[in-house]
Design a protein around this motif. Structure first.
Motif, PDB file in Angstrom:
ATOM      1  N   GLY B  18       0.832  -1.205   0.000  1.00 45.05           N
ATOM      2  CA  GLY B  18       0.000   0.000   0.000  1.00 45.05           C
ATOM      3  C   GLY B  18       0.860   1.245   0.000  1.00 45.05           C
ATOM      4  N   ASP B  19       0.221   2.368   0.261  1.00 41.63           N
ATOM      5  CA  ASP B  19       0.870   3.663   0.158  1.00 41.63           C
ATOM      6  C   ASP B  19       1.762   3.953   1.359  1.00 41.63           C
ATOM      7  OD1 ASP B  19       0.818   6.378  -1.355  1.00 41.63           O
ATOM      8  OD2 ASP B  19       0.526   6.879   0.779  1.00 41.63           O
ATOM      9  N   GLY B  20       2.953   4.500   1.113  1.00 38.95           N
ATOM     10  CA  GLY B  20       3.908   4.751   2.191  1.00 38.95           C
ATOM     11  C   GLY B  20       4.025   6.194   2.611  1.00 38.95           C
ATOM     12  N   GLY B  21       3.097   7.043   2.178  1.00 45.11           N
ATOM     13  CA  GLY B  21       3.266   8.473   2.378  1.00 45.11           C
ATOM     14  C   GLY B  21       2.763   9.024   3.701  1.00 45.11           C
ATOM     15  N   ALA B  22       1.863   8.296   4.361  1.00 41.56           N
ATOM     16  CA  ALA B  22       1.245   8.856   5.572  1.00 41.56           C
ATOM     17  C   ALA B  22       2.281   9.016   6.679  1.00 41.56           C
ATOM     18  CB  ALA B  22       0.103   7.961   6.030  1.00 41.56           C
ATOM     19  N   THR B  23       1.962   9.902   7.603  1.00 42.14           N
ATOM     20  CA  THR B  23       2.869  10.206   8.715  1.00 42.14           C
ATOM     21  C   THR B  23       2.550   9.318   9.913  1.00 42.14           C
ATOM     22  OG1 THR B  23       3.045  12.497   8.018  1.00 42.14           O
ATOM     23  CG2 THR B  23       3.568  12.010  10.344  1.00 42.14           C
ATOM     24  N   VAL B  24       3.610   8.784  10.540  1.00 41.66           N
ATOM     25  CA  VAL B  24       3.463   8.004  11.769  1.00 41.66           C
ATOM     26  C   VAL B  24       4.138   8.770  12.904  1.00 41.66           C
ATOM     27  CG1 VAL B  24       4.133   5.896  12.972  1.00 41.66           C
ATOM     28  CG2 VAL B  24       3.336   5.781  10.595  1.00 41.66           C
ATOM     29  N   ALA B  25       3.323   9.170  13.891  1.00 39.37           N
ATOM     30  CA  ALA B  25       3.878   9.907  15.033  1.00 39.37           C
ATOM     31  C   ALA B  25       3.725   9.142  16.340  1.00 39.37           C
ATOM     32  CB  ALA B  25       3.199  11.265  15.153  1.00 39.37           C
ATOM     33  N   THR B  53      -9.368  -0.800  12.041  1.00 39.01           N
ATOM     34  CA  THR B  53      -8.476   0.154  12.732  1.00 39.01           C
ATOM     35  C   THR B  53      -8.240   1.384  11.863  1.00 39.01           C
ATOM     36  OG1 THR B  53      -6.356   0.466  13.821  1.00 39.01           O
ATOM     37  CG2 THR B  53      -6.346  -0.932  11.850  1.00 39.01           C
ATOM     38  N   ARG B  54      -8.117   2.525  12.503  1.00 39.71           N
ATOM     39  CA  ARG B  54      -7.871   3.786  11.794  1.00 39.71           C
ATOM     40  C   ARG B  54      -6.374   4.050  11.632  1.00 39.71           C
ATOM     41  NH1 ARG B  54      -9.683   7.639  15.661  1.00 39.71           N
ATOM     42  NH2 ARG B  54      -9.622   9.290  14.099  1.00 39.71           N
ATOM     43  N   ALA B  55      -5.542   3.089  11.998  1.00 39.83           N
ATOM     44  CA  ALA B  55      -4.093   3.301  12.007  1.00 39.83           C
ATOM     45  C   ALA B  55      -3.551   3.686  10.621  1.00 39.83           C
ATOM     46  CB  ALA B  55      -3.391   2.036  12.492  1.00 39.83           C
ATOM     47  N   ALA B  56      -2.466   4.461  10.624  1.00 46.80           N
ATOM     48  CA  ALA B  56      -1.786   4.826   9.382  1.00 46.80           C
ATOM     49  C   ALA B  56      -1.257   3.589   8.665  1.00 46.80           C
ATOM     50  CB  ALA B  56      -0.632   5.781   9.691  1.00 46.80           C
ATOM     51  N   ALA B  57      -0.804   2.612   9.444  1.00 49.24           N
ATOM     52  CA  ALA B  57      -0.322   1.351   8.885  1.00 49.24           C
ATOM     53  C   ALA B  57      -0.380   0.297   9.979  1.00 49.24           C
ATOM     54  CB  ALA B  57       1.105   1.489   8.369  1.00 49.24           C
ATOM     55  N   VAL B  58      -0.396  -0.977   9.556  1.00 48.94           N
ATOM     56  CA  VAL B  58      -0.450  -2.075  10.520  1.00 48.94           C
ATOM     57  C   VAL B  58       0.679  -3.045  10.225  1.00 48.94           C
ATOM     58  CG1 VAL B  58      -1.823  -4.007  11.405  1.00 48.94           C
ATOM     59  CG2 VAL B  58      -2.954  -1.864  10.787  1.00 48.94           C
ATOM     60  N   ALA B  61       2.343 -10.176  10.487  1.00 50.65           N
ATOM     61  CA  ALA B  61       3.262 -11.269  10.178  1.00 50.65           C
ATOM     62  C   ALA B  61       3.077 -11.677   8.720  1.00 50.65           C
ATOM     63  CB  ALA B  61       3.000 -12.445  11.111  1.00 50.65           C
ATOM     64  N   PRO B  62       4.137 -12.249   8.118  1.00 54.41           N
ATOM     65  CA  PRO B  62       4.056 -12.598   6.690  1.00 54.41           C
ATOM     66  C   PRO B  62       2.870 -13.501   6.379  1.00 54.41           C
ATOM     67  CG  PRO B  62       6.307 -12.821   7.504  1.00 54.41           C
ATOM     68  CD  PRO B  62       5.448 -12.530   8.687  1.00 54.41           C
ATOM     69  N   ASP B  63       2.550 -14.408   7.300  1.00 51.29           N
ATOM     70  CA  ASP B  63       1.507 -15.385   7.018  1.00 51.29           C
ATOM     71  C   ASP B  63       0.140 -14.986   7.582  1.00 51.29           C
ATOM     72  OD1 ASP B  63       2.231 -15.521   9.627  1.00 51.29           O
ATOM     73  OD2 ASP B  63       2.311 -17.709   9.736  1.00 51.29           O
ATOM     74  N   SER B  64       0.023 -13.797   8.126  1.00 50.11           N
ATOM     75  CA  SER B  64      -1.275 -13.391   8.678  1.00 50.11           C
ATOM     76  C   SER B  64      -2.282 -13.200   7.552  1.00 50.11           C
ATOM     77  CB  SER B  64      -1.133 -12.076   9.462  1.00 50.11           C
ATOM     78  OG  SER B  64      -2.407 -11.557   9.768  1.00 50.11           O
ATOM     79  N   ASP B  65      -3.490 -13.717   7.744  1.00 49.27           N
ATOM     80  CA  ASP B  65      -4.509 -13.509   6.715  1.00 49.27           C
ATOM     81  C   ASP B  65      -5.477 -12.385   7.093  1.00 49.27           C
ATOM     82  OD1 ASP B  65      -5.699 -14.846   8.741  1.00 49.27           O
ATOM     83  OD2 ASP B  65      -6.230 -16.627   7.568  1.00 49.27           O
ATOM     84  N   ALA B  66      -5.100 -11.587   8.097  1.00 46.34           N
ATOM     85  CA  ALA B  66      -5.913 -10.403   8.403  1.00 46.34           C
ATOM     86  C   ALA B  66      -5.830  -9.443   7.219  1.00 46.34           C
ATOM     87  CB  ALA B  66      -5.406  -9.733   9.684  1.00 46.34           C
ATOM     88  N   ARG B  67      -6.956  -8.774   6.937  1.00 50.66           N
ATOM     89  CA  ARG B  67      -7.033  -7.907   5.754  1.00 50.66           C
ATOM     90  C   ARG B  67      -7.468  -6.504   6.126  1.00 50.66           C
ATOM     91  NH1 ARG B  67      -4.383 -10.772   3.907  1.00 50.66           N
ATOM     92  NH2 ARG B  67      -4.654 -12.548   2.509  1.00 50.66           N
ATOM     93  N   ARG B  68      -6.955  -5.506   5.418  1.00 51.71           N
ATOM     94  CA  ARG B  68      -7.460  -4.149   5.581  1.00 51.71           C
ATOM     95  C   ARG B  68      -7.257  -3.388   4.280  1.00 51.71           C
ATOM     96  NH1 ARG B  68      -3.604   0.289   7.790  1.00 51.71           N
ATOM     97  NH2 ARG B  68      -5.566   1.085   8.551  1.00 51.71           N
ATOM     98  N   GLU B  69      -7.950  -2.274   4.128  1.00 55.62           N
ATOM     99  CA  GLU B  69      -7.795  -1.482   2.907  1.00 55.62           C
ATOM    100  C   GLU B  69      -6.535  -0.641   2.948  1.00 55.62           C
ATOM    101  OE1 GLU B  69     -11.077   0.454   1.295  1.00 55.62           O
ATOM    102  OE2 GLU B  69     -12.373  -1.311   1.458  1.00 55.62           O
ATOM    103  N   GLY B  70      -6.191  -0.129   4.119  1.00 50.63           N
ATOM    104  CA  GLY B  70      -5.042   0.766   4.231  1.00 50.63           C
ATOM    105  C   GLY B  70      -3.723   0.007   4.196  1.00 50.63           C
ATOM    106  N   PRO B  71      -2.629   0.752   4.381  1.00 51.90           N
ATOM    107  CA  PRO B  71      -1.290   0.173   4.290  1.00 51.90           C
ATOM    108  C   PRO B  71      -0.998  -0.886   5.350  1.00 51.90           C
ATOM    109  CG  PRO B  71      -1.190   2.574   4.193  1.00 51.90           C
ATOM    110  CD  PRO B  71      -2.585   2.211   4.541  1.00 51.90           C
ATOM    111  N   VAL B  72      -0.245  -1.869   4.922  1.00 52.22           N
ATOM    112  CA  VAL B  72       0.193  -2.969   5.776  1.00 52.22           C
ATOM    113  C   VAL B  72       1.697  -3.112   5.596  1.00 52.22           C
ATOM    114  CG1 VAL B  72       0.223  -5.501   5.793  1.00 52.22           C
ATOM    115  CG2 VAL B  72      -1.964  -4.275   5.940  1.00 52.22           C
ATOM    116  N   ILE B  73       2.385  -3.412   6.716  1.00 53.77           N
ATOM    117  CA  ILE B  73       3.819  -3.702   6.612  1.00 53.77           C
ATOM    118  C   ILE B  73       4.047  -5.114   7.119  1.00 53.77           C
ATOM    119  CG2 ILE B  73       6.154  -3.016   7.316  1.00 53.77           C
ATOM    120  CD1 ILE B  73       4.993  -0.192   7.882  1.00 53.77           C
TER     121      ILE B  73
END
Lengths: 337, 337, 337
Positions: B18-25, B53-58, B61-73
């Protein structure tokens, strides 16, 4: 301050049996009451003390068959009415041994103190703390940076509060510790990492924390005790726990991180809850139980792997049958051979 | 201090989806994260919170099947990487509310303070004590005669240490008591004698002692906690115990005099060890267990007369068969008659 | 201060085997004793350390078959004689790090201090308190209004005592809390009432209270510990409990309100007593037991629903037979079919 027996009967909306003229100046147990004391029978096990008590009058439930020669006042709830009389007579000393702000305290200039706040000697109040009106801080009390106390709180000697937002009329017992770091570790291939603890503690109005009890701050977010929750001495509340309103927790009980208790629960002493269990409203947990899974609430739990109390009792009954079962097997074997 | 999501991914050696531009504070739990927070999924039980979750990114784990629309690392160890980001962002406040040496402290002229030591108000430092560089002593901390503290230790409010030698970076929680007399009595025909307690406590580097925990001095010799051992709140360590490095002990657990725990053990809460038991390295002990004999280490123990956890579980399974066994006996008896 | 081995033998009324000329300046464990130390064998489990100890001499029971080349002193009770020698050599440091009355203390003008009282910095003594001769109050000790201390008491750092009458030679450990309110609530239709706590605590002569232990004041009347009762660290004593003389209670044990223990009882750690149980004199209670009914005294109790220890052991033996019983049922069923 004193009342006649007849005035006590009126105060308690009770039915006086016997003479109402004697003076009541105190409230005492049946055993130790003197001729100016009111007493009361709250538990049937003390009924045998009613005939011999020297009390001016005794509060008895309407259906109690305890007997005495002296005056009796019949009331629905003797315990509650005795408390009412204690308050009416001003028997509970709610004064404090300190006045004003001690010049032996340490108060950061950037702390705010409300009207009527009492600060004893050797108290520490850090930067950004806000102490509500009429709070009383006993010697050794410690209020960390940015902590908010509502009004009319009492911090007993050496109570420590940090990383916290505290409601009104909250009482922290001597040596109670609120807001220290949770106990969090994360094992990795390179060793164990300490998990940073960034959250806080929120205590609702009228919360009571016993002597030397400890409530950890949350990892993130909040560890929260709702209105009128009460902890006895030496209770441990881990990070991120939630405790519902009016829930009472007896001494030496411990809640692991993330455990949740509903409202109006009653926990006996030395109970343990494993991390993240959720216990519903109005649950009773028998002393010494170990609770390792969630329960919807409303029942009574007991046992070291706690289950519904009735089931736990049935288990015990089964256990007691063991010698009998063994005898029956022996008999069957003899018949067989 | 802030990073972009892309910079976080790089810091964690993770794979950005996903997108890497959002700010993490900040870093927060899935539930409470806002649009400037990083969050992470460390336990599968919270997976259902990932989509909302409203988080900027989540961090996942590599094998996690949790899904979201926003960025994931994607990272191997989301918990460890979240901690790394917390440190990188400076989110953990490691500052202290005091500076220098308070003139409201009591410091014996024959005590030695290293460079940069912070002494809060109402601290007591006795004769012959040596406080290493950069130690921080909160209000009410008490350092007894001849005690040695290494560098960078923190003594929280009202922590008490006597008869002890303390390593570097040791943390004593609020109200923790280190070095009080062990509880020793010797019955004789003329009555009970108190056993003199002459030994001390030695705490290795990076030891952590929780709020209101207590570690007794040895009768002779030493009570010793090795490097990085950690005690949660209200833990009791009797005289002459030894605790191995990296061993973690949860709240309200107690070790009787002379008990020995190896390295890297994990003890749940409210565990009890009887005097002089020896537990080997890498042992896990389930919460509330009572350990009354020694174990070589490496396994998991449970139960009130603790045994190897698998055996304890088999006992429980046997127990649950009791009603069935009773029914089978009844049937045999009916066939017999 | 030092003695020769021969002088030690004489002091202990022991029989010297070997040379009596060496000097004894200390007492130490078999393992750590040096050539100027006396050592002793109190528990058979350490017998293997006798041959290799470097001690100047070893105290052995008359019938001990432990052997060594160096001097041995035969005595009836090696533990008691070792204690005697410790006292004779002055090895126990009974001095205190403070003298006189600190000007950093807070002492109400209406408090009374006996001769030779030592008051450390940051001590609080409230109005009407009376401190007996030669008491020693460590930093942070708190003595509430009207409290009476006998002579020669020691209040360790941050010990708190209120609503109490204290005998002579009483020791309160660091952080001990005596006289805080009992945990009493009364449920009514309109909610839960707090039960006023009006009573006090009475501690007899020579009572010992461990670190961070808590003893609640009575609701009415008294919570009372008789002469020489002793509590280990983190013990909880609820309101209105009574504890007989010479009774010893190990760490983390808790007594609910109104529980009564007779004289000379020995309680292990983490024991719990439910409200109002009465335990007779000379009772032993095994660690971690839960006692929910009264016992006449004289025996040993164990188990989570404690019973006489022999019966509890028989229950355990029955339990262990379960797999065997199941096998015998299976065999009977096979024979039947």
């Amino acid at each position: 301050m004193a009342l006649t027996v007849a005035e006590v009967a009126e105060l308690c909306s009770g039915k006086l049996e016997g003479d109402g003229g004697a003076t009541v100046a105190g409230v005492a147990s049946l055993k130790s009451a003197g001729p100016q004391d009111l007493s009361f029978l709250a538990q049937a096990r003390y009924a045998s003390q009613v005939p011999t008590t020297r009390a001016a009058a005794v509060l008895l439930a309407p259906d109690s068959d305890a007997r005495r020669e002296g005056p009796v006042i019949r009331v629905e709830d003797p315990q509650a009415e005795a408390i009412r009389v204690i308050h009416a007579l001003g028997l509970q000393d709610t004064s404090h041994p300190f006045e004003g702000v001690s010049d032996k305290a340490y108060i950061d200039p950037a702390a705010e103190l409300g009207d009527g706040v009492v600060v004893g000697p050797f108290v520490t109040i850090c930067k950004g703390a806000r102490i509500g009106a009429n709070c009383v801080l006993y010697p050794g009390a410690y209020v960390g940076r940015g902590v908010t106390l509502g009004s009319d709180c009492v911090l007993h000697p050496h109570a420590v509060v940090r990383n916290a937002e505290i409601g009104n009329r909250v009482v922290l017992g001597p040596g109670a510790v609120v807001g220290f770091d949770g106990f969090g570790f994360h094992p990795t291939a390179e060793g164990v990492m300490r998990v940073p603890q960034l959250g806080r503690v929120v205590l609702g109005d009228d919360v009571l924390v016993g002597a030397n009890a400890a409530i950890d701050r949350a990892r993130f977010d909040e560890t929260r005790l709702h209105k009128s929750a009460a902890l006895d001495n030496l209770v441990h509340i881990g990070h991120n726990c939630t405790i519902g309103e009016y829930t009472l927790i007896a001494a030496q009980t411990g809640l692991s991180g993330g455990a949740m208790l509903g409202a109006r629960c009653l926990l006996g002493g030395q109970v343990g809850l494993t991390p993240n269990v959720e216990i519903g409203d109005d649950t009773r947990i028998v002393a010494k139980s170990g609770v390792s899974r969630s329960f919807p609430g409303g029942g009574t739990l007991s046992g070291s792997l706690a289950k519904e109390h009735g089931a736990a009792l049935r288990d015990l009954i089964e256990l007691r049958r063991l010698p009998e079962l063994a005898a029956r097997i022996r008999k069957l074997e003899q018949q067989q051979s």
